[in-house]
Design a protein around this motif. Structure first.
Motif, mmCIF file in Angstrom:
data_model
loop_
_atom_site.group_PDB
_atom_site.id
_atom_site.type_symbol
_atom_site.label_atom_id
_atom_site.label_comp_id
_atom_site.label_asym_id
_atom_site.label_seq_id
_atom_site.Cartn_x
_atom_site.Cartn_y
_atom_site.Cartn_z
ATOM 1 N N ASN B 178 95.517 69.646 24.439
ATOM 2 C CA ASN B 178 94.321 68.835 24.329
ATOM 3 C C ASN B 178 93.695 68.643 25.700
ATOM 4 O O ASN B 178 94.330 68.900 26.712
ATOM 5 C CB ASN B 178 94.656 67.469 23.730
ATOM 6 C CG ASN B 178 95.140 67.592 22.302
ATOM 7 O OD1 ASN B 178 94.746 68.521 21.594
ATOM 8 N ND2 ASN B 178 95.993 66.695 21.884
ATOM 9 N N TYR B 189 97.499 65.103 16.866
ATOM 10 C CA TYR B 189 96.383 64.297 16.372
ATOM 11 C C TYR B 189 96.970 62.927 16.081
ATOM 12 O O TYR B 189 98.056 62.821 15.498
ATOM 13 C CB TYR B 189 95.778 64.930 15.123
ATOM 14 C CG TYR B 189 94.735 64.050 14.462
ATOM 15 C CD1 TYR B 189 93.577 63.698 15.149
ATOM 16 C CD2 TYR B 189 94.921 63.572 13.172
ATOM 17 C CE1 TYR B 189 92.637 62.884 14.561
ATOM 18 C CE2 TYR B 189 93.978 62.761 12.572
ATOM 19 C CZ TYR B 189 92.833 62.416 13.272
ATOM 20 O OH TYR B 189 91.896 61.618 12.694
ATOM 21 N N LYS B 191 96.960 60.664 14.076
ATOM 22 C CA LYS B 191 97.471 60.228 12.777
ATOM 23 C C LYS B 191 98.410 61.232 12.124
ATOM 24 O O LYS B 191 98.809 61.049 10.978
ATOM 25 C CB LYS B 191 96.286 59.914 11.845
ATOM 26 C CG LYS B 191 95.557 58.632 12.291
ATOM 27 C CD LYS B 191 94.150 58.557 11.768
ATOM 28 C CE LYS B 191 94.093 58.237 10.281
ATOM 29 N NZ LYS B 191 92.691 58.230 9.811
ATOM 30 N N GLN B 192 98.731 62.289 12.828
ATOM 31 C CA GLN B 192 99.620 63.303 12.231
ATOM 32 C C GLN B 192 100.747 63.613 13.212
ATOM 33 O O GLN B 192 100.602 64.435 14.101
ATOM 34 C CB GLN B 192 98.820 64.577 11.913
ATOM 35 C CG GLN B 192 99.652 65.799 11.540
ATOM 36 C CD GLN B 192 100.469 65.635 10.290
ATOM 37 O OE1 GLN B 192 99.941 65.396 9.212
ATOM 38 N NE2 GLN B 192 101.794 65.734 10.418
ATOM 39 N N ASN C 41 87.604 59.860 13.762
ATOM 40 C CA ASN C 41 88.794 60.390 13.084
ATOM 41 C C ASN C 41 88.440 60.905 11.695
ATOM 42 O O ASN C 41 88.931 61.946 11.262
ATOM 43 C CB ASN C 41 89.865 59.297 12.957
ATOM 44 C CG ASN C 41 90.598 59.093 14.266
ATOM 45 O OD1 ASN C 41 90.497 59.908 15.183
ATOM 46 N ND2 ASN C 41 91.318 57.998 14.368
ATOM 47 N N GLU C 42 87.563 60.170 11.007
ATOM 48 C CA GLU C 42 87.159 60.611 9.668
ATOM 49 C C GLU C 42 86.521 61.998 9.754
ATOM 50 O O GLU C 42 86.743 62.847 8.896
ATOM 51 C CB GLU C 42 86.160 59.624 9.044
ATOM 52 C CG GLU C 42 86.733 58.261 8.709
ATOM 53 C CD GLU C 42 86.986 57.382 9.935
ATOM 54 O OE1 GLU C 42 86.399 57.642 11.007
ATOM 55 O OE2 GLU C 42 87.795 56.443 9.826
ATOM 56 N N ILE C 44 87.043 64.315 12.087
ATOM 57 C CA ILE C 44 88.080 65.317 12.377
ATOM 58 C C ILE C 44 88.843 65.660 11.107
ATOM 59 O O ILE C 44 89.097 66.832 10.807
ATOM 60 C CB ILE C 44 89.039 64.775 13.465
ATOM 61 C CG1 ILE C 44 88.344 64.842 14.827
ATOM 62 C CG2 ILE C 44 90.347 65.563 13.488
ATOM 63 C CD1 ILE C 44 89.146 64.306 15.971
ATOM 64 N N GLU C 45 89.171 64.634 10.357
ATOM 65 C CA GLU C 45 89.969 64.873 9.143
ATOM 66 C C GLU C 45 89.170 65.660 8.105
ATOM 67 O O GLU C 45 89.711 66.545 7.439
ATOM 68 C CB GLU C 45 90.457 63.525 8.570
ATOM 69 C CG GLU C 45 91.558 62.927 9.441
ATOM 70 C CD GLU C 45 91.709 61.414 9.286
ATOM 71 O OE1 GLU C 45 91.330 60.886 8.228
ATOM 72 O OE2 GLU C 45 92.191 60.776 10.243
ATOM 73 N N THR C 55 94.825 68.823 11.424
ATOM 74 C CA THR C 55 93.950 67.904 12.163
ATOM 75 C C THR C 55 94.111 68.097 13.670
ATOM 76 O O THR C 55 93.138 67.981 14.417
ATOM 77 C CB THR C 55 94.281 66.451 11.789
ATOM 78 O OG1 THR C 55 95.696 66.282 11.759
ATOM 79 C CG2 THR C 55 93.690 66.105 10.445
ATOM 80 N N SER C 59 91.216 68.361 16.578
ATOM 81 C CA SER C 59 91.098 67.433 17.701
ATOM 82 C C SER C 59 91.317 68.165 19.017
ATOM 83 O O SER C 59 90.715 67.830 20.034
ATOM 84 C CB SER C 59 92.044 66.234 17.552
ATOM 85 O OG SER C 59 93.382 66.632 17.634
#
Lengths: 435, 778, 212
Positions: B178, B189, B191-192, C41-42, C44-45, C55, C59
């Motif tokens: 990144n 990421y 959230k993952q 984030n929305e 990217i998702e 994801t 990012s």
């Protein structure tokens, strides 16, 4: 007497130069129509014969590049135009696209036909919204006119042309980084080989050309190879756009045959700004080693500039007068390279990080002559060691400026700081002084 | 014939196959060129620039040094490394200095210290003193990128080995580079998390201490560890491992290097599930149940005597756990015949069928299909088998070919799995139980490989269809069970229809062979009972004693029959930890866990995976030694006092050269009628779940996939549910409630994980596949 | 914010431009910025889902390019070129002046959310130095005062037209849509070329070749 040769810029002074109507008024798309009636190989040969070389910096013969694309391989071929113009000092492709995007499109039609590409992309840097608009509109108009899409010009040939907009990364001007970026990856350079001609976009044979190179093609088709090769010098044929900026009375774009000198160009542009004298200049952007007044008569073609120890690059002539602190100038370029280093390889990523720290200290009067030797040694450890030319470019301003202005560096730490007044070199210095 | 290229490196001539990279040609001469990003199993990237050397080809010198990790050899090439080129040497030293300017000086507290390629190569190929006087780059450190893996961005040298591994090898691109330039950093990421079954490999290949495993962090210095080559006990892939032990305790396990099997990789279960060995509740002393029904600690002679007494004169069955080593399985096989005089033995303590047993005897025992066949295959057909979940290194093997050459994979299954998506598999959705019909429709060639999992036995007729398909097309068949011991137990004859070496029980010559080696008069000639039949025989009062080696009743197809049988018989349990069996057993004999003993597994290929004792000085004994003691006590000695003697004796059988048993096809069962709100259950065990060998591994468990109920879009709309809604799956036995995930699955099917958090199907529903269940919104 | 069906349709049309869908990441990120102001984030998702990518892969791309913002910028995003040539010609003074005038640092946004400030690299307009960009439109030949006047006008809601651009200054979001390849129909507005671009042509028409 070098006669100026406005070809690409010939009609930029017409209000509607960027429109289909404005372009067609001057035989626009006639070259494409003509080329599509030729054998593709004959088009390649014509461009080879013209002697056109890449205007993006490297100067590779354009026709030869096209000839590298394997034919009859049953693979998709791609043409990608590099409109990511970001080399500091370089400002020719953006005004070209603003004033005449159709000449690029016509050139792309011809080039795609020659290399048998059914898909072509133009990768425009993202920080120039109005240029994007002009290119976008021109593409749409060309589709409407039947010059793009299915069966273009009724020739049976299909061509899709897609505008792809960058998002702020100098490295994407490097052709393989550009391809990765266009494929939807981080724009980091790829290993070569394989070269793009064999495995470029989507691992298919691909030609990557600069805007100005491709835009030069319609005129070559229209006027012939001889017409083109009559301009310029022995190995550097044709006309090109020189960009003058900085401490010059009239900055701007001057289209002239290759081989013109800075003395001639400065003369045309009204000289260095009044009351000042030339201190240093870049022949082709910040990645090309700087010159001083000693190179005023160097022919600005590929061979001439190389022989004098620099590179023609993008013909971005940044002019700095005696009010400019060379350490500050070099520091700022170094910060640019640090910011734009993609991070992939160690020498460039870490080297530029380190160089900036040393140069900042020097500009602030901290350091010693030993630091100059250290700088030069670090540059030696970056030059030719980095993954791509960005690292090399980062060393150019440093090594060349220490060569020409070692005393000025020393003056910084004997003086305990920068001896220059930054205000004196601004555009509004004289205005303010007069106010 | 591979074309060889001859070149000169530092004055020495060397010939290597065409395509070899210079850096590896140099290795062949023993010339070590320093490197970081280079890894022989990852695509060359040339990013770190540490391996620069001078190169000339036919007198034409490259103007600048070249990265030896990216440049293939050419005829007439002359290479000068740091040993003979001052330019290369300076380039390398300069590069090392760049790598170190931002590297923290925390080696004394870094896990990698002492085995760190950066540390080592900085010593061998770096400058003595730094010239950097500036400010180092700092980041918050360390950060968890999963519950198992920590990232220290300050230590990272951005070689991209980890990100390339995740993308190219594991097909889990959850970690990426990144940002850009000097700020470039590895990351996830937000959230993952980095929840890949293979994440531990990135820790192992990280050339600095940037990626560390939570379970090993700060535990040891490499030079305090004793390393032993070992084999993984967790599945039938058969990974070669290295076990690192300090003071009698396993502190970590690393993937071993075996190009034919696991290359240099393993899965996170194999790497990080080993605490069960040192669990506080490990059985250490024999126990005998007293008159009041309590287990009492006993001496070995007392316990052995109690076991023998309980078995003597009774008809007994033998149940070998699927995790037995080849030598232990052979011990059970011989014990059954010699000490107990029976063929009632089965290593399949799970859902099985007699169709499967016939299939194993006819098509699997002695089979020579290997990983190399996958490498060469023109297509792969998966039947009842999820590579990533059930044999993860097979997944990596197949994925490598998918990535390299677009190997075609077809999966016959009820649900499309993540693993099969990553393999770009053609998904042939079938209703649970309807596999046979889909198998029959496949077109394969003699270069195709059918990979059959143990779950194929759960669909009647499926294995018969596989046999027919292979016979029709010439395709190869490989059977890949989940457990590490099953193939070896099959070869050792720990099953009712086979004697050691694939000898059919029903073949007189085969029996004579075996009787001769064993020095006994005769070997029982009737086909023995299967595990289900053994339990049924106990429950119908025909069998009265059981010798049980490491099985979990919750794996069996019929939990009630199994538990009732265990209660009803005299049970001798050989176990490492308390279990449902030891709770009931009359005699409990503690056995050695894998690191405490030597032996071998046989992976799905039939390849021996031998290992030595990794934890020295353990008092625990291998099953085969304990069985020998019981047989002595019974007066019917099997004479296998050591693991080595068992291995030797089994090897002495050689391969059976007589006729194999023939396979008589079984027919499939007609699908039941599916009522409103009903579905056919389908499931498999996930790699990371609540299996007993993963107990106590909380960091590992944190990366397990979340438990969900999977239904098709059609069912979701009829139930009126969307992703995340609670759905209840139930039958007469019980119910499981989990969040729903709407995915590619046969409309008639509902999928749940077989043994994951909140979803223990065999314990709760008593069934795991093919049965009708009710599916409603909760 | 939630993406509408119409947003999704636009995204599909962007994806369709390319022979391979992954190529659409960059225009899709520009498009997300046109809807949300920055890369959420929305966003990217959703892009990951549309392109069948992890994801992290999306990012990773978004953080590589400086034009993709991870937090809100102003309605007018002002970039002052401080690469060497512009810096020397006055860019440094302009940037310092604007920081002081707006009371924000680099990458800062004014409290009213109207203006954000960033120093930028060479924007290919060196012959118009010093250059200020607003929402990636050219404001050529700036001075400290003209730049201050420009941001004041932005905060007052009536920024002047760009030097070489459309007749009025579009918002950050509007221009992000253009960068996503969505034609706003304003290509015909504004000049075809500024004076410096015409230097050589003018000289040629005046018959001024250089003397050899």
């Amino acid at each position: 007497m070098t006669t100026l040769t406005p070809v690409l810029s010939a009609h930029w002074d017409e209000k509607d130069s960027f429109t289909m109507a404005g372009y067609k008024r001057h035989d626009g798309y006639k070259a494409a129509e003509k080329a599509l009636k030729m054998e593709p190989d004959a088009v390649i040969q014509l461009v080879k014969d013209s002697g056109l070389r890449g205007r993006g910096g490297a100067g590779f013969p354009t026709g030869m590049k096209w000839g590298f694309i394997p034919q009859g391989d049953n693979k998709d071929h791609y043409l990608v135009v590099n409109a990511d113009e970001s080399e500091p000092g370089t400002c020719k492709d953006m005004p070209l696209l603003l004033a005449n995007p159709h000449v690029l499109i016509e050139g792309m039609i011809i080039a795609s036909y020659a290399i048998r590409a059914k898909y072509a992309f133009v990768y425009v840097r993202g920080e120039v919204t109005h240029v994007v608009r002009r290119v976008q509109q021109a593409i749409e108009d060309a589709y409407k006119a039947g010059y793009l899409g299915k069966n273009i010009f009724g020739s049976g040939v299909d061509l899709e042309l897609v505008l792809h907009v960058g998002a702020g990364a100098y490295i994407c001007g490097e052709e393989t980084a550009l391809l990765d970026s266009l494929e939807g990856f981080r724009g980091q350079p790829r290993l070569r080989p394989p070269f793009p001609a064999i495995a470029g976009l989507y691992a298919r044979p691909t030609v990557v050309n600069n805007v100005e190179s491709i835009s030069s093609v319609p005129s070559i088709i229209n006027n012939g190879a001889e017409w083109f090769s009559a301009m310029g010098t022995e190995k550097s044929k044709g006309m090109t756009i020189y960009s003058l900026s900085g401490h010059v009375t009239n900055p701007g774009q001057i289209e002239a045959p290759l081989g013109i000198t800075l003395r001639e160009l400065l003369d045309l542009a009204g000289g260095v700004r009044a009351g000042h004298e030339l201190k240093f200049w870049t022949p082709g952007g910040s990645s090309t080693p700087i010159f001083t007044a000693a190179q005023l008569d160097t022919p600005l073609d590929y061979e001439g500039v190389a022989a004098a120890g620099s590179m023609l690059g993008t013909k971005a002539l940044q002019i700095f007068d005696e009010t400019t602190c060379v350490v500050r100038a070099v520091l700022r370029w170094s910060e640019f390279y640090k910011h734009e280093s993609c991070g992939k390889c160690t020498p460039c990523r870490e080297g530029t990080y380190w160089l900036v720290q040393i140069l900042r200290d020097l500009e602030n009067g901290k350091g010693s002559e030993a630091d100059l030797d250290k700088l030069l040694d670090l540059c030696d450890n970056i030059l030719g060691r980095a993954f791509c030319a960005l690292g090399d470019g980062a060393t150019s301003p440093i090594t060349s400026s220490i060569k020409h202005f070692r005393d000025e560096y020393i003056a910084h730490f004997t003086n305990g700081g920068c001896p220059f007044d930054p205000h004196a070199s601004t555009l509004f210095a004289s205005a303010k002084a007069g106010a | 014939m591979v074309e060889m290229i001859t070149l000169v490196i530092d004055g020495f001539e060397v010939s290597v196959p065409k395509g070899t990279l210079v850096i590896r040609a140099a290795e062949k001469l023993g010339i070590q060129i320093p490197r970081f990003c280079d890894h022989p199993l990852l695509d060359p990237v040339g990013a770190c620039r540490q391996c620069l050397v001078d190169v000339e080809i036919n007198g034409r010198a490259f103007p600048k040094p070249q990265a030896s990790c990216t440049i293939p050899v050419e005829p007439g090439m002359i290479v000068k490394t740091q040993l003979t080129s001052p330019v290369a040497d300076k380039a390398q030293k300069g590069n090392m200095e760049f790598l170190l300017i931002n590297h923290p000086l925390d080696c004394p507290v870094c896990d990698k210290g002492g085995e760190c390629p950066l540390q080592n190569q900085a010593m061998s190929n770096g400058r003595g003193e730094t010239r950097f006087e500036g400010k180092k780059r700092t980041f918050e450190k360390p950060i968890n990128i999963s519950s198992q893996v920590l990232l220290d961005r300050e230590r990272c040298i951005l070689c991209a080995r980890c990100t390339r591994f995740s993308d190219q090898i594991a097909a889990d691109p959850f970690i990426t580079l990144n940002e850009r330039g000097a700020l470039q950093q590895v990351g996830i990421y937000e959230k993952q998390p980095f929840e890949s079954y293979f994440s531990g490999n990135t820790v192992q290949i990280c050339p600095v201490g940037a990626l560390t495993g939570a379970s090993y962090r700060f535990r040891a210095r490499p030079f305090d560890l004793v390393s032993t080559p070992s084999a993984c006990e967790h599945c039938a892939s058969g990974c070669s491992l290295r076990t690192d032990v300090r003071r009698g305790k396993t502190l970590r396990r690393l993937a071993g290097d075996d190009p034919d099997v696991n290359e240099e990789w393993n899965c996170d279960k194999g790497r990080w599930a080993f605490k069960y060995v040192t669990a506080a509740d490990r059985l250490t002393q024999p126990m005998v149940r007293d008159a009041s029904g309590d287990l009492q600690v006993a001496s070995w002679p007392e316990a052995i005597a109690a076991a023998a007494n309980g078995l003597r004169g009774k008809r007994a069955g033998v149940l070998v756990g699927g995790r037995a080593t080849v030598e232990d399985a052979y011990g059970y096989s011989k014990f059954a015949r010699v000490a107990l005089g029976t063929n009632d033995i089965d290593f399949r303590a799970r859902i099985t069928s007699n169709e499967e047993r016939e299939f194993l005897a006819a098509k699997v025992v002695g089979s020579k299909v290997t990983n190399a066949d996958i490498d060469r295959a023109d297509s792969i057909l998966l039947v009842g088998f999820e590579t990533e979940e059930e044999s993860p290194i097979v997944f990596l093997r197949v994925h490598k070919q998918v990535r390299k050459r677009g190997l075609k994979v077809t999966a016959i299954a009820s649900k499309l799995s993540t693993g099969n998506e990553k393999l770009k598999a053609t998904f042939v959705p079938v209703a649970p139980g309807a596999e046979a019909e889909a198998i029959a429709k496949q077109e394969l060639t003699p270069n195709s490989v059918i990979l059959v999992g143990e779950r194929a036995s759960e669909s009647a007729g499926a294995l018969s269809a596989v046999v027919a398909l292979a016979d029709r097309t010439g395709a190869k068949v490989a059977w890949i069970p989940r457990r590490a011991g099953e193939r070896g137990a099959l070869e050792a004859g720990a099953i009712g229809n086979l004697l050691p070496g694939g000898r059919p029980v029903t073949d007189a010559a085969a029996r004579a062979d075996v009787a001769t080696v064993w020095g006994i008069e005769r070997v029982p000639s009737e086909i023995g009972l299967s595990s289900d039949e053994i339990f049924a025989a106990v429950n119908s009062d025909q069998i009265h004693a059981l010798v049980v080696g490491g099985i979990d009743p919750h794996d069996a197809g019929n939990i009630h029959a199994t538990l009732s049988a265990l209660k009803g018989a005299f049970v001798v349990s050989l176990e490492i930890r308390p279990s449902e069996v030891t709770k009931i057993a009359d005699v409990v004999l503690p056995t050695a866990a894998v690191p405490e003993k030597s032996g071998s597994f046989m992976n799905w290929e039939g390849r021996a995976r031998a290992f030595e004792v990794a934890v020295p000085d353990s008092l625990n004994r291998s099953d085969v030694r304990i069985l020998t003691m019981i047989s002595d006590e019974l007066g019917r000695p099997m004479a296998l006092p050591t693991v080595k003697s068992a291995a030797r004796e089994l090897a002495s059988f050689g391969e059976w050269d007589g006729a194999k048993s023939t396979f008589a096809p079984f027919s499939s069962v007609k699908a039941p009628k599916i009522g409103a709100n009903q579905a056919l259950l389908t499931s498999w065990r996930r790699l990371l779940d609540e299996s007993s060998l993963q107990e106590g591994e909380d960091n590992l468990a944190g990366t397990a996939r979340k438990s969900v109920v999977v239904i098709s879009p059609k069912r979701a709309s009829s139930l009126g549910v969307v992703d995340g809604d609670a759905v209840r799956v139930s039958n007469d036995h019980g119910a499981v409630v989990l969040p729903v995930l709407v995915e590619a699955i046969h409309d008639d099917a509902v999928w749940l994980p077989r043994n994951s958090r909140g979803s223990h199907l065999l314990a709760t529903l008593g069934v795991a596949s093919g049965s009708l269940v009710t599916v409603v919104k909760d | 914010m939630a993406f509408t069906d119409q947003n999704i349709e636009v995204m599909d049309s962007i994806i369709k431009r390319y022979p391979r869908s992954r190529s659409a990441i960059m225009p899709l990120l520009h498009y997300v910025q046109s809807l949300e102001g920055y890369v959420t984030n929305e966003g990217i998702e959703l892009i990951a889902k549309k392109l069948e990518l992890a994801t992290a892969e999306v990012s990773a791309v978004s953080t590589f390019y400086t034009q993709y913002k991870r937090k809100s910028v102003g309605e007018y995003h002002v970039g002052v070129c401080t690469n060497t040539l512009c810096a020397v010609m006055g860019g440094d003074a302009i940037f310092a002046g604007l920081k002081d005038h707006l009371g924000v640092e680099n990458d800062g946004v004014t409290a009213d959310g109207k203006v954000s400030l960033e120093h930028i690299e060479c924007n290919a307009a060196c012959d118009y130095a010093p250059v200020v960009m607003a929402n990636w439109e050219f404001y050529d030949n700036q001075t400290v005062q003209s730049a201050k006047d420009l941001v004041d006008a932005m905060r007052a809601g009536n920024p002047p037209a760009p030097t070489r651009g459309p007749n009025t200054l579009p918002t950050w979001k509007e221009n992000s849509a253009v960068l996503a390849g969505l034609n706003d129909g304003r290509a015909n507005e504004g000049t075809q070329a500024g004076e410096p671009s015409l230097l050589g042509l003018r000289l040629s028409k005046e018959g001024k070749g250089a003397k050899a």
